[in-house]
Design an enzyme around this catalytic site. Structure first.
Site, PDB file in Angstrom:
ATOM      1  N   GLY A  37      -7.561   7.103   5.843  1.00  5.31           N
ATOM      2  CA  GLY A  37      -7.404   5.858   5.083  1.00  5.31           C
ATOM      3  C   GLY A  37      -6.028   5.267   5.364  1.00  5.31           C
ATOM      4  O   GLY A  37      -5.445   4.577   4.526  1.00  5.31           O
ATOM      5  N   GLY A  59      -6.575  12.449  -2.815  1.00  7.36           N
ATOM      6  CA  GLY A  59      -6.145  11.531  -3.873  1.00  7.36           C
ATOM      7  C   GLY A  59      -7.232  10.531  -4.209  1.00  7.36           C
ATOM      8  O   GLY A  59      -7.183   9.878  -5.258  1.00  7.36           O
ATOM      9  N   ALA A 108      -6.123  15.684  -6.878  1.00  9.97           N
ATOM     10  CA  ALA A 108      -5.407  15.196  -8.064  1.00  9.97           C
ATOM     11  C   ALA A 108      -5.747  13.724  -8.290  1.00  9.97           C
ATOM     12  O   ALA A 108      -5.597  12.918  -7.369  1.00  9.97           O
ATOM     13  CB  ALA A 108      -3.899  15.364  -7.904  1.00  9.97           C
ATOM     14  N   PHE A 135      -1.005  11.389  -8.640  1.00  5.59           N
ATOM     15  CA  PHE A 135       0.119  12.147  -8.090  1.00  5.59           C
ATOM     16  C   PHE A 135       1.454  11.719  -8.686  1.00  5.59           C
ATOM     17  O   PHE A 135       2.495  12.228  -8.277  1.00  5.59           O
ATOM     18  CB  PHE A 135       0.156  12.003  -6.562  1.00  5.59           C
ATOM     19  CG  PHE A 135      -0.845  12.886  -5.861  1.00  5.59           C
ATOM     20  CD1 PHE A 135      -0.539  14.209  -5.581  1.00  5.59           C
ATOM     21  CD2 PHE A 135      -2.091  12.411  -5.515  1.00  5.59           C
ATOM     22  CE1 PHE A 135      -1.460  15.040  -4.951  1.00  5.59           C
ATOM     23  CE2 PHE A 135      -3.017  13.223  -4.889  1.00  5.59           C
ATOM     24  CZ  PHE A 135      -2.704  14.550  -4.607  1.00  5.59           C
ATOM     25  N   HIS A 141      -5.979  -1.396 -13.977  1.00  3.15           N
ATOM     26  CA  HIS A 141      -5.719  -1.281 -12.544  1.00  3.15           C
ATOM     27  C   HIS A 141      -5.894  -2.627 -11.844  1.00  3.15           C
ATOM     28  O   HIS A 141      -6.517  -3.538 -12.387  1.00  3.15           O
ATOM     29  CB  HIS A 141      -6.670  -0.259 -11.899  1.00  3.15           C
ATOM     30  CG  HIS A 141      -6.266   1.165 -12.172  1.00  3.15           C
ATOM     31  ND1 HIS A 141      -6.603   1.819 -13.325  1.00  3.15           N
ATOM     32  CD2 HIS A 141      -5.544   2.046 -11.421  1.00  3.15           C
ATOM     33  CE1 HIS A 141      -6.112   3.053 -13.292  1.00  3.15           C
ATOM     34  NE2 HIS A 141      -5.472   3.222 -12.149  1.00  3.15           N
ATOM     35  N   LYS A 190      -9.729  -2.150  -7.201  1.00  7.05           N
ATOM     36  CA  LYS A 190     -10.085  -0.727  -7.369  1.00  7.05           C
ATOM     37  C   LYS A 190     -11.600  -0.612  -7.468  1.00  7.05           C
ATOM     38  O   LYS A 190     -12.245  -1.346  -8.218  1.00  7.05           O
ATOM     39  CB  LYS A 190      -9.424  -0.156  -8.631  1.00  7.05           C
ATOM     40  CG  LYS A 190      -9.707   1.314  -8.846  1.00  7.05           C
ATOM     41  CD  LYS A 190      -8.871   1.891  -9.987  1.00  7.05           C
ATOM     42  CE  LYS A 190      -9.233   3.332 -10.313  1.00  7.05           C
ATOM     43  NZ  LYS A 190      -9.077   4.261  -9.187  1.00  7.05           N
TER      44      LYS A 190
HETATM   45  P1  NAP Z   1      -7.794   0.838   0.122  1.00  4.51           P
HETATM   46  O1  NAP Z   1      -6.580  -0.029   0.272  1.00  4.51           O
HETATM   47  O2  NAP Z   1      -9.156   0.220   0.084  1.00  4.51           O
HETATM   48  O3  NAP Z   1      -7.710   1.895   1.336  1.00  4.51           O
HETATM   49  C1  NAP Z   1      -8.768   2.740   1.708  1.00  4.51           C
HETATM   50  C2  NAP Z   1      -8.763   2.789   3.243  1.00  4.51           C
HETATM   51  O4  NAP Z   1      -9.605   3.882   3.641  1.00  4.51           O
HETATM   52  C3  NAP Z   1      -9.331   1.518   3.881  1.00  4.51           C
HETATM   53  O5  NAP Z   1      -8.476   1.119   4.948  1.00  4.51           O
HETATM   54  C4  NAP Z   1     -10.700   1.993   4.369  1.00  4.51           C
HETATM   55  O6  NAP Z   1     -11.152   1.288   5.518  1.00  4.51           O
HETATM   56  C5  NAP Z   1     -10.397   3.429   4.735  1.00  4.51           C
HETATM   57  N1  NAP Z   1     -11.585   4.287   4.817  1.00  4.51           N
HETATM   58  C6  NAP Z   1     -12.729   4.229   4.102  1.00  4.51           C
HETATM   59  N2  NAP Z   1     -13.563   5.223   4.459  1.00  4.51           N
HETATM   60  C7  NAP Z   1     -12.923   5.937   5.430  1.00  4.51           C
HETATM   61  C8  NAP Z   1     -13.245   7.085   6.215  1.00  4.51           C
HETATM   62  N3  NAP Z   1     -14.405   7.735   6.044  1.00  4.51           N
HETATM   63  N4  NAP Z   1     -12.353   7.536   7.114  1.00  4.51           N
HETATM   64  C9  NAP Z   1     -11.190   6.915   7.269  1.00  4.51           C
HETATM   65  N5  NAP Z   1     -10.808   5.819   6.567  1.00  4.51           N
HETATM   66  C10 NAP Z   1     -11.655   5.345   5.655  1.00  4.51           C
HETATM   67  O7  NAP Z   1      -7.684   1.756  -1.189  1.00  4.51           O
HETATM   68  P2  NAP Z   1      -6.363   2.293  -1.932  1.00  4.51           P
HETATM   69  O8  NAP Z   1      -5.915   1.316  -2.945  1.00  4.51           O
HETATM   70  O9  NAP Z   1      -5.391   2.786  -0.898  1.00  4.51           O
HETATM   71  O10 NAP Z   1      -6.981   3.511  -2.752  1.00  4.51           O
HETATM   72  C11 NAP Z   1      -7.631   4.579  -2.083  1.00  4.51           C
HETATM   73  C12 NAP Z   1      -8.099   5.606  -3.108  1.00  4.51           C
HETATM   74  O11 NAP Z   1      -6.981   6.257  -3.686  1.00  4.51           O
HETATM   75  C13 NAP Z   1      -8.916   5.033  -4.276  1.00  4.51           C
HETATM   76  O12 NAP Z   1      -9.962   5.926  -4.600  1.00  4.51           O
HETATM   77  C14 NAP Z   1      -7.898   5.021  -5.418  1.00  4.51           C
HETATM   78  O13 NAP Z   1      -8.509   5.114  -6.693  1.00  4.51           O
HETATM   79  C15 NAP Z   1      -7.110   6.270  -5.098  1.00  4.51           C
HETATM   80  N6  NAP Z   1      -5.770   6.372  -5.665  1.00  4.51           N
HETATM   81  C16 NAP Z   1      -5.382   7.604  -6.068  1.00  4.51           C
HETATM   82  C17 NAP Z   1      -4.104   7.800  -6.527  1.00  4.51           C
HETATM   83  C18 NAP Z   1      -3.666   9.199  -6.918  1.00  4.51           C
HETATM   84  O14 NAP Z   1      -2.503   9.380  -7.322  1.00  4.51           O
HETATM   85  N7  NAP Z   1      -4.533  10.202  -6.800  1.00  4.51           N
HETATM   86  C19 NAP Z   1      -3.216   6.740  -6.607  1.00  4.51           C
HETATM   87  C20 NAP Z   1      -3.636   5.487  -6.185  1.00  4.51           C
HETATM   88  C21 NAP Z   1      -4.919   5.313  -5.690  1.00  4.51           C
HETATM   89  P3  NAP Z   1     -12.142   0.015   5.324  1.00  4.51           P
HETATM   90  O15 NAP Z   1     -11.403  -0.945   4.451  1.00  4.51           O
HETATM   91  O16 NAP Z   1     -12.359  -0.441   6.722  1.00  4.51           O
HETATM   92  O17 NAP Z   1     -13.372   0.558   4.656  1.00  4.51           O
END
Ligand code: NAP
Length: 231
Positions: A8, A85, A111, A114, A141, A145
């Site tokens: 990602g 994450g 987690a 984080f 959020h 999201k």
């Molecule tokens: P985002 O900007 O949409 O980024 C996700 C990226 O992953 C996109 O570039 C997407 O590509 C890519 N992707 C999707 N499927 C994939 C695969 N199988 N292999 C490789 N890349 C892939 O989302 P974000 O805001 O960064 O958030 C991502 C996740 O993290 C969400 O679930 C969010 O809830 C979570 N999060 C967790 C925390 C924590 O502390 N645990 C904190 C913040 C966010 P495409 O757009 O081309 O599909």
């Protein structure tokens, strides 16, 4: 040197993780995985081709609820430790990951949040729920999201007594915020955490990358890494 694969890597979280791992001592970005990235050295469109290249020790996954489980299976099958994450995994999926991690060589840390302050917020909310009559959770959020309620809200509710109701707000301008409001006789208690930027998640992620090889099986939540007495 810990070789890290960021899955990602073109996303909001993934690109911040690439910067944080690059800046951290003792680790390097060995692979970036995202269908949105232009091809180049160390860049892969999907997890199976990245693990097949065999140049990584730890994967950090910030992708999507629909893809994270398949990614997790691929890390485990390849013997690559994983920091997950991405939120939205079901309890059943987490159960499968736990069983596979226990049976194999690769460890997993999942987690929902984080940020150190968010972990403390969950802990304080759990403690307060034992002393107050009722509670509700409001999680707020950014409007892109994909999952609701947030993984943090679900985890907070699971840690608290009394099965609190969760309200989800999605608006432009927000990053990641949560309020736990507890009510008693003639009083309320509000516990609030705000992630004002995605940098708030990076120290916890870097800590997890450093520790995952030494934590056998599945570790759920950042608590055991922060509070060593809870190992
Ligand atoms: P985002 O900007 O949409 O980024 C996700 C990226 O992953 C996109 O570039 C997407 O590509 C890519 N992707 C999707 N499927 C994939 C695969 N199988 N292999 C490789 N890349 C892939 O989302 P974000 O805001 O960064 O958030 C991502 C996740 O993290 C969400 O679930 C969010 O809830 C979570 N999060 C967790 C925390 C924590 O502390 N645990 C904190 C913040 C966010 P495409 O757009 O081309 O599909």
């Amino acid at each position: 040197m810990i070789r890290v694969m960021v899955t990602g890597a073109a996303g909001r979280m993934g690109s911040a993780v690439v910067d944080a791992v690059t800046a951290a001592e003792g680790m390097e970005v060995a692979a970036r995985v995202d269908p949105a990235l232009a091809s180049g050295p160390g860049v892969f469109a999907d997890v199976p081709s990245a693990v097949a290249a065999g140049n990584v020790d730890v994967a950090v996954d910030f992708t999507q609820p629909t893809t994270v489980y398949d990614n997790a299976r691929a890390y485990l099958a390849a013997g690559v430790h994983a920091i997950i994450g991405t939120t939205g995994l079901t309890d059943e999926q987490i159960g499968h990951i736990r069983a596979r991690a226990a049976a194999g060589d690769a460890n997993v840390i999942i987690a929902p949040n984080f940020a150190v302050g968010a972990v403390l917020m969950m802990r304080f909310a759990a403690e307060a729920s034992r002393h107050m009559e009722r509670a509700e959770i409001i999680e707020l959020h950014h409007d892109t999201k994909l999952d609701a309620p947030s993984g943090t809200a679900l985890r907070t509710a699971a840690l608290m007594e009394g099965d609190p109701i969760i309200h989800s707000v999605r608006l432009p301008g927000l990053v990641a915020h949560q309020e736990v409001i507890l009510g008693g006789v003639g009083e309320t208690l509000t516990i609030r955490h705000d992630s004002l930027s995605r940098e708030s998640f990076m120290p916890g992620i870097v800590m997890a990358v450093r520790q995952v090889a030494d934590r056998p099986g599945l570790t759920l939540g950042l608590e055991p890494l922060l509070f060593s007495s809870e190992d």
